[in-house]
Scaffold this active site. Structure first.
Site, PDB file in Angstrom:
ATOM      1  N   THR A 238      64.724 -54.350  31.295  1.00 25.09           N
ATOM      2  CA  THR A 238      63.270 -54.160  31.343  1.00 25.09           C
ATOM      3  C   THR A 238      62.643 -55.096  32.368  1.00 25.09           C
ATOM      4  O   THR A 238      63.136 -56.202  32.600  1.00 25.09           O
ATOM      5  CB  THR A 238      62.606 -54.456  29.973  1.00 25.09           C
ATOM      6  OG1 THR A 238      63.015 -55.755  29.547  1.00 25.09           O
ATOM      7  CG2 THR A 238      62.981 -53.420  28.940  1.00 25.09           C
ATOM      8  N   LEU A 239      61.561 -54.620  32.950  1.00 22.01           N
ATOM      9  CA  LEU A 239      60.827 -55.444  33.916  1.00 22.01           C
ATOM     10  C   LEU A 239      59.900 -56.399  33.155  1.00 22.01           C
ATOM     11  O   LEU A 239      59.676 -56.261  31.956  1.00 22.01           O
ATOM     12  CB  LEU A 239      60.002 -54.542  34.837  1.00 22.01           C
ATOM     13  CG  LEU A 239      60.794 -53.494  35.640  1.00 22.01           C
ATOM     14  CD1 LEU A 239      59.844 -52.698  36.546  1.00 22.01           C
ATOM     15  CD2 LEU A 239      61.894 -54.147  36.468  1.00 22.01           C
ATOM     16  N   GLY A 240      59.352 -57.362  33.874  1.00 18.96           N
ATOM     17  CA  GLY A 240      58.332 -58.228  33.269  1.00 18.96           C
ATOM     18  C   GLY A 240      58.739 -59.679  33.109  1.00 18.96           C
ATOM     19  O   GLY A 240      57.899 -60.529  32.825  1.00 18.96           O
TER      20      GLY A 240
ATOM     21  N   CYS B 231      57.613 -63.848  30.999  1.00 19.72           N
ATOM     22  CA  CYS B 231      56.227 -63.739  30.536  1.00 19.72           C
ATOM     23  C   CYS B 231      56.032 -62.540  29.604  1.00 19.72           C
ATOM     24  O   CYS B 231      55.559 -62.687  28.478  1.00 19.72           O
ATOM     25  CB  CYS B 231      55.309 -63.637  31.751  1.00 19.72           C
ATOM     26  SG  CYS B 231      53.615 -63.288  31.343  1.00 19.72           S
TER      27      CYS B 231
ATOM     28  N   GLY C  21      56.615 -81.626  21.731  1.00 17.56           N
ATOM     29  CA  GLY C  21      55.200 -81.408  21.410  1.00 17.56           C
ATOM     30  C   GLY C  21      54.406 -80.959  22.616  1.00 17.56           C
ATOM     31  O   GLY C  21      53.246 -81.330  22.789  1.00 17.56           O
ATOM     32  N   GLY C  22      55.042 -80.155  23.470  1.00 13.42           N
ATOM     33  CA  GLY C  22      54.323 -79.573  24.607  1.00 13.42           C
ATOM     34  C   GLY C  22      53.717 -78.233  24.207  1.00 13.42           C
ATOM     35  O   GLY C  22      53.652 -77.897  23.014  1.00 13.42           O
ATOM     36  N   ILE C  23      53.287 -77.466  25.220  1.00 11.02           N
ATOM     37  CA  ILE C  23      52.544 -76.233  24.918  1.00 11.02           C
ATOM     38  C   ILE C  23      53.403 -75.243  24.127  1.00 11.02           C
ATOM     39  O   ILE C  23      52.978 -74.731  23.084  1.00 11.02           O
ATOM     40  CB  ILE C  23      52.024 -75.590  26.227  1.00 11.02           C
ATOM     41  CG1 ILE C  23      50.989 -76.507  26.881  1.00 11.02           C
ATOM     42  CG2 ILE C  23      51.430 -74.225  25.935  1.00 11.02           C
ATOM     43  CD1 ILE C  23      50.410 -75.978  28.183  1.00 11.02           C
TER      44      ILE C  23
ATOM     45  N   GLY D 146      61.090 -78.076  27.410  1.00 12.89           N
ATOM     46  CA  GLY D 146      60.819 -77.798  28.815  1.00 12.89           C
ATOM     47  C   GLY D 146      61.668 -76.648  29.326  1.00 12.89           C
ATOM     48  O   GLY D 146      62.439 -76.042  28.578  1.00 12.89           O
TER      49      GLY D 146
ATOM     50  N   HIS E  72      22.852 -67.128  24.546  1.00 13.92           N
ATOM     51  CA  HIS E  72      22.789 -67.931  23.307  1.00 13.92           C
ATOM     52  C   HIS E  72      22.944 -67.013  22.104  1.00 13.92           C
ATOM     53  O   HIS E  72      22.350 -65.944  22.093  1.00 13.92           O
ATOM     54  CB  HIS E  72      21.446 -68.653  23.232  1.00 13.92           C
ATOM     55  CG  HIS E  72      21.257 -69.390  21.937  1.00 13.92           C
ATOM     56  ND1 HIS E  72      21.889 -70.588  21.699  1.00 13.92           N
ATOM     57  CD2 HIS E  72      20.541 -69.077  20.822  1.00 13.92           C
ATOM     58  CE1 HIS E  72      21.557 -71.010  20.480  1.00 13.92           C
ATOM     59  NE2 HIS E  72      20.751 -70.105  19.931  1.00 13.92           N
TER      60      HIS E  72
HETATM   61  C1  LIG Z   1      57.350 -68.897  24.877  1.00 16.80           C
HETATM   62  C2  LIG Z   1      56.649 -68.971  26.212  1.00 16.80           C
HETATM   63  C3  LIG Z   1      55.285 -68.803  26.274  1.00 16.80           C
HETATM   64  C4  LIG Z   1      54.646 -68.858  27.498  1.00 16.80           C
HETATM   65  N1  LIG Z   1      53.297 -68.680  27.529  1.00 16.80           N
HETATM   66  C5  LIG Z   1      52.654 -68.717  28.700  1.00 16.80           C
HETATM   67  C6  LIG Z   1      51.263 -68.477  28.758  1.00 16.80           C
HETATM   68  O1  LIG Z   1      50.611 -68.253  27.731  1.00 16.80           O
HETATM   69  N2  LIG Z   1      50.661 -68.497  29.961  1.00 16.80           N
HETATM   70  C7  LIG Z   1      51.357 -68.754  31.106  1.00 16.80           C
HETATM   71  O2  LIG Z   1      50.764 -68.768  32.179  1.00 16.80           O
HETATM   72  N3  LIG Z   1      52.682 -68.972  31.090  1.00 16.80           N
HETATM   73  C8  LIG Z   1      53.349 -68.955  29.922  1.00 16.80           C
HETATM   74  N4  LIG Z   1      54.681 -69.141  29.896  1.00 16.80           N
HETATM   75  C9  LIG Z   1      55.379 -69.382  31.173  1.00 16.80           C
HETATM   76  C10 LIG Z   1      55.561 -68.051  31.922  1.00 16.80           C
HETATM   77  O3  LIG Z   1      56.292 -67.160  31.125  1.00 16.80           O
HETATM   78  C11 LIG Z   1      56.270 -68.301  33.249  1.00 16.80           C
HETATM   79  O4  LIG Z   1      55.548 -69.268  33.979  1.00 16.80           O
HETATM   80  C12 LIG Z   1      56.341 -67.030  34.062  1.00 16.80           C
HETATM   81  O5  LIG Z   1      57.052 -66.025  33.381  1.00 16.80           O
HETATM   82  C13 LIG Z   1      57.035 -67.305  35.396  1.00 16.80           C
HETATM   83  O6  LIG Z   1      57.073 -66.131  36.123  1.00 16.80           O
HETATM   84  P1  LIG Z   1      58.160 -65.908  37.260  1.00 16.80           P
HETATM   85  O7  LIG Z   1      57.821 -64.589  37.875  1.00 16.80           O
HETATM   86  O8  LIG Z   1      58.259 -67.081  38.127  1.00 16.80           O
HETATM   87  O9  LIG Z   1      59.561 -65.838  36.510  1.00 16.80           O
HETATM   88  P2  LIG Z   1      60.099 -65.193  35.171  1.00 16.80           P
HETATM   89  O10 LIG Z   1      59.032 -64.620  34.341  1.00 16.80           O
HETATM   90  O11 LIG Z   1      60.986 -66.231  34.587  1.00 16.80           O
HETATM   91  O12 LIG Z   1      60.965 -63.986  35.697  1.00 16.80           O
HETATM   92  C14 LIG Z   1      62.108 -64.176  36.458  1.00 16.80           C
HETATM   93  C15 LIG Z   1      62.920 -62.916  36.401  1.00 16.80           C
HETATM   94  O13 LIG Z   1      63.958 -63.021  37.355  1.00 16.80           O
HETATM   95  C16 LIG Z   1      65.120 -62.445  36.816  1.00 16.80           C
HETATM   96  N5  LIG Z   1      66.253 -63.011  37.547  1.00 16.80           N
HETATM   97  C17 LIG Z   1      66.614 -64.301  37.640  1.00 16.80           C
HETATM   98  N6  LIG Z   1      67.690 -64.442  38.447  1.00 16.80           N
HETATM   99  C18 LIG Z   1      68.008 -63.191  38.862  1.00 16.80           C
HETATM  100  C19 LIG Z   1      69.022 -62.680  39.710  1.00 16.80           C
HETATM  101  N7  LIG Z   1      69.905 -63.470  40.285  1.00 16.80           N
HETATM  102  N8  LIG Z   1      69.063 -61.354  39.925  1.00 16.80           N
HETATM  103  C20 LIG Z   1      68.151 -60.522  39.333  1.00 16.80           C
HETATM  104  N9  LIG Z   1      67.189 -60.945  38.513  1.00 16.80           N
HETATM  105  C21 LIG Z   1      67.106 -62.280  38.294  1.00 16.80           C
HETATM  106  C22 LIG Z   1      65.067 -62.862  35.356  1.00 16.80           C
HETATM  107  O14 LIG Z   1      65.877 -62.008  34.568  1.00 16.80           O
HETATM  108  C23 LIG Z   1      63.580 -62.697  35.058  1.00 16.80           C
HETATM  109  O15 LIG Z   1      63.289 -61.406  34.590  1.00 16.80           O
HETATM  110  C24 LIG Z   1      55.380 -69.078  28.685  1.00 16.80           C
HETATM  111  C25 LIG Z   1      56.765 -69.232  28.634  1.00 16.80           C
HETATM  112  C26 LIG Z   1      57.402 -69.176  27.417  1.00 16.80           C
HETATM  113  C27 LIG Z   1      58.893 -69.330  27.354  1.00 16.80           C
END
Ligand SMILES: Cc1cc2nc3c(=O)[nH]c(=O)nc-3n(C[C@H](O)[C@H](O)[C@H](O)COP(=O)(O)OP(=O)(O)OC[C@H]3O[C@@H](n4cnc5c(N)ncnc54)[C@H](O)[C@@H]3O)c2cc1C
Length: 590
Positions: free
Chosen positions: A162-164, A167, A301-303, A387, A561
């Site tokens: 799946t895409l996405g 996040c 105790g982070g976000i 982290g 308000h």
């Molecule tokens: C529980 C949780 C809650 C969060 N809540 C928030 C929030 O409320 N607000 C917020 O701003 N951020 C939040 N974040 C952080 C946020 O999810 C990330 O900052 C964001 O997803 C980063 O986006 P990105 O596109 O850099 O990478 P990612 O979303 O990590 O996507 C990277 C993609 O690359 C794919 N990939 C990696 N290597 C390869 C490869 N070699 N070949 C093919 N595909 C590959 C992975 O499978 C993945 O699908 C949260 C994170 C977590 C874990």
């Protein structure tokens, strides 16, 4: 060696004597052509003066506050010291990757970083696509869709079905769905004190998780549809570089590309020495439980740790939080975190600051955890939320010449170029806060640069951070902690929600809205909000910062308000000395 070039104020219409409000460079800085040098402000607008050439700043002729007119000399550039257009400097070292949320010292995570070395012109070979994007998270899909919309032949490679990315699948979206459920439960419980009593919530965990998944599926399915509509080719498989213009996908297929955007994201960091036990989970496991543990220990105790704690507390777990540093949500000002700390200390079993887990011993009874304070307790589940780690080291990036540091982080310039000019990197795999909105913003920049927009660059002044806890905590731009560390002068104005009619009507008087302002001009430098909907309220302050608004602009803007948004205006009125919703202030300006 070329002669130094004087950079003068260009034609700025009918304006004279406009103030210099920002200097983006200092003597000795290297700049690329089109990099912003100085920001001027007229009555109507702010305007960046870009560098006419690449080079080294020889001398600054103005300082902040100076007034200039067309033709005034701003600074001198030595064009021999820098690289030519499209060239630049070595990429900056990447900061430590930690939690979602900006570190105290940011606002702009990549803006201002030097450009890496450009070793070759724009690629012109016979490639299968104009741009390939590795990773379909918020950074990757935004980059791919923008590139396709700009007419580039685009391929998106994702290793999962799946895409996405994180996040949509296991991050922002599923956590917020569960946090919504948590808020409903908490509100219903709170109404008992106000004369309305509902029965105890009956929990159908499988149904709750299925609903959460349906939200995720709707969004990820929507992405697949939007990719098709844009003719973005989606390839499922793990991508690894096999050359500067070639990817190997899952060992089954080669793909040649003119440009590449690395959007490989991050994964949960592990604590060394943890036993292998299915009751020790990370955030992904915490988002899809089969049941609700009676006692949960959250390490971190982070976000992310605190958001998950909020969910499990509402679902009925007795929650303990252990944080190695001396404050929850490190990086955010202590006074902003305080109302959250107070509320959860009343609800949770325990919160241990400045404490580490020494060992965990699994047994049939549960997980026996020893803290470095010597205390031991047994929990049914342990969530490790310490982290996240960037994914740059799993790409065989060396085959393309892309530099990745030992933490998996890939440094870029303001145009998101890595040290290899036709390969870009965005999102969690790059320095700065690990946040979805930073990733998507960078994705747009990379796509636009590849499509030929020379002015596209990551120049955001602030990346807001939000903890969707109860109460929510949000901040942006300068924090007081960072200001003190860096010796930045600021004025502080805050409004307690105890004086907000809206906050009282929703029974949440513990909130606070705070503005940090530049002394003298009272321009917004930073802001923080704690209270329900803080994540929505912070947006106004980010816009104020981006537009160079001052406290008077905000105070004179009519806010409806009674709303929580009024608290932003009230904080500005506190700064202006015009507040009437608080007892008389000692130093009224007007
Ligand atoms: C529980 C949780 C809650 C969060 N809540 C928030 C929030 O409320 N607000 C917020 O701003 N951020 C939040 N974040 C952080 C946020 O999810 C990330 O900052 C964001 O997803 C980063 O986006 P990105 O596109 O850099 O990478 P990612 O979303 O990590 O996507 C990277 C993609 O690359 C794919 N990939 C990696 N290597 C390869 C490869 N070699 N070949 C093919 N595909 C590959 C992975 O499978 C993945 O699908 C949260 C994170 C977590 C874990």
């Amino acid at each position: 060696m070329s002669e130094p070039i004087e950079v003068r104020v260009p034609d700025i219409g009918d304006f004279t004597d406009v103030p210099v409000i920002e200097l983006h460079v200092s003597a000795g800085d290297e700049v690329a052509a089109e990099d912003p040098l100085v920001t001027l402000e007229s009555d109507k607008a702010t305007m960046d003066v870009p560098s006419p050439v690449a080079g080294v700043i020889a001398q600054l002729s103005v300082k902040i506050g100076d007034r200039v007119s067309e033709g005034s000399v701003l600074l001198t550039i030595d064009p021999a010291g820098g690289a030519g257009e499209g060239e630049g400097e070595p990429a900056a070292p990447a900061p430590e990757a930690e939690e979602p949320g900006p570190k105290a010292e940011e606002p702009a995570p990549t803006a201002g970083e030097p450009a890496p070395k450009a070793e070759e012109p724009a690629p012109t070979g016979d490639y299968e696509c104009d741009v390939v994007v590795i990773g379909s998270g918020p950074g990757g899909y935004t980059a791919a869709f923008r590139a396709a919309d700009l007419g580039l032949k685009t391929v998106l490679v994702e290793r999962h079905a799946t895409l996405g990315g994180v996040c949509l699948n296991v991050g922002c979206i599923p956590s917020k769905a569960l946090l919504h459920a948590a808020r409903v439960i908490a509100e219903v419980q709170e109404m008992r004190e106000r004369g309305i009593t509902f029965g105890e919530p009956e929990l159908d965990v499988a149904k709750l998780i299925a609903w959460k998944q349906s939200v995720v599926d709707k969004l990820t399915g929507g992405l697949a549809g939007m990719a098709r509509a844009r003719k973005v080719e989606v390839i499922t498989g793990e991508a690894r570089f096999s050359g500067p213009h070639e990817l190997d996908i899952a060992g089954e297929r080669k793909l040649t590309f003119a440009n590449c955007i690395i959007a490989a994201g991050s994964e949960a960091a592990r604590l060394p020495g943890m036993p292998d036990d299915e009751r020790i989970i990370d955030s992904t496991g915490a988002l899809s439980p089969d049941d609700v543990p009676a006692r949960l220990l959250v390490i971190g105790g982070g976000i992310i740790g605190l958001e998950m704690a909020t969910v499990y507390d509402a679902l009925g777990s007795r929650v303990t939080v252990v944080e190695a540093l001396d404050q929850l949500i490190p990086g955010c000002d202590a006074d902003v975190v305080k109302p959250l700390h107070k509320r959860i200390s009343e609800r949770y079993e325990a919160i241990h600051l400045s404490t580490k887990v020494a060992s965990i011993e699994p047994s049939g009874e549960g997980l026996r955890v020893e803290l470095d304070s010597g205390a031991t307790e047994t929990y049914d589940r342990v969530l490790v939320a310490v982290g996240r780690r960037a994914n740059g080291n799993a790409l065989n990036a060396g085959a393309a010449g892309v530099e990745v540091d030992e933490r998996g982080v890939i440094a870029t310039d303001r145009q998101m170029r890595t040290n290899v000019p036709h390969i870009y990197a965005i999102g969690d795999v790059t320095p700065g806060p690990m946040l979805a909105h930073k990733a998507s913003h960078e994705g747009r920049v990379a796509a636009e640069v590849i499509a030929g927009d020379k002015s596209a660059a990551f120049d955001a002044r602030a990346v807001p951070a939000v903890a969707y806890t109860d109460p929510e905590v949000a901040w942006m731009g300068l924090t007081e902690t960072a200001a003190r560390e860096r010796g930045v002068e600021y004025e502080r104005a805050s409004f307690p929600w105890a004086a907000s009619g809206r906050a009282l009507t929703i029974d949440r008087a513990e909130g606070m809205t705070k503005l940090l302002l530049e002394p003298g001009s009272r321009r917004v430098l930073g802001a923080a909000v704690v209270g329900p909907n803080a994540g929505e309220l912070i947006a106004e302050t980010v816009l104020a910062l981006e537009l160079g608004a001052d406290a008077e602009d905000i105070a004179l803007t009519i806010h409806a308000h009674p709303t929580l948004s009024e608290t932003v205006a009230f904080a500005a009125e506190v700064a202006e000395g015009t507040i009437t919703d608080l007892p008389p202030q000692r130093k009224g300006r007007r």
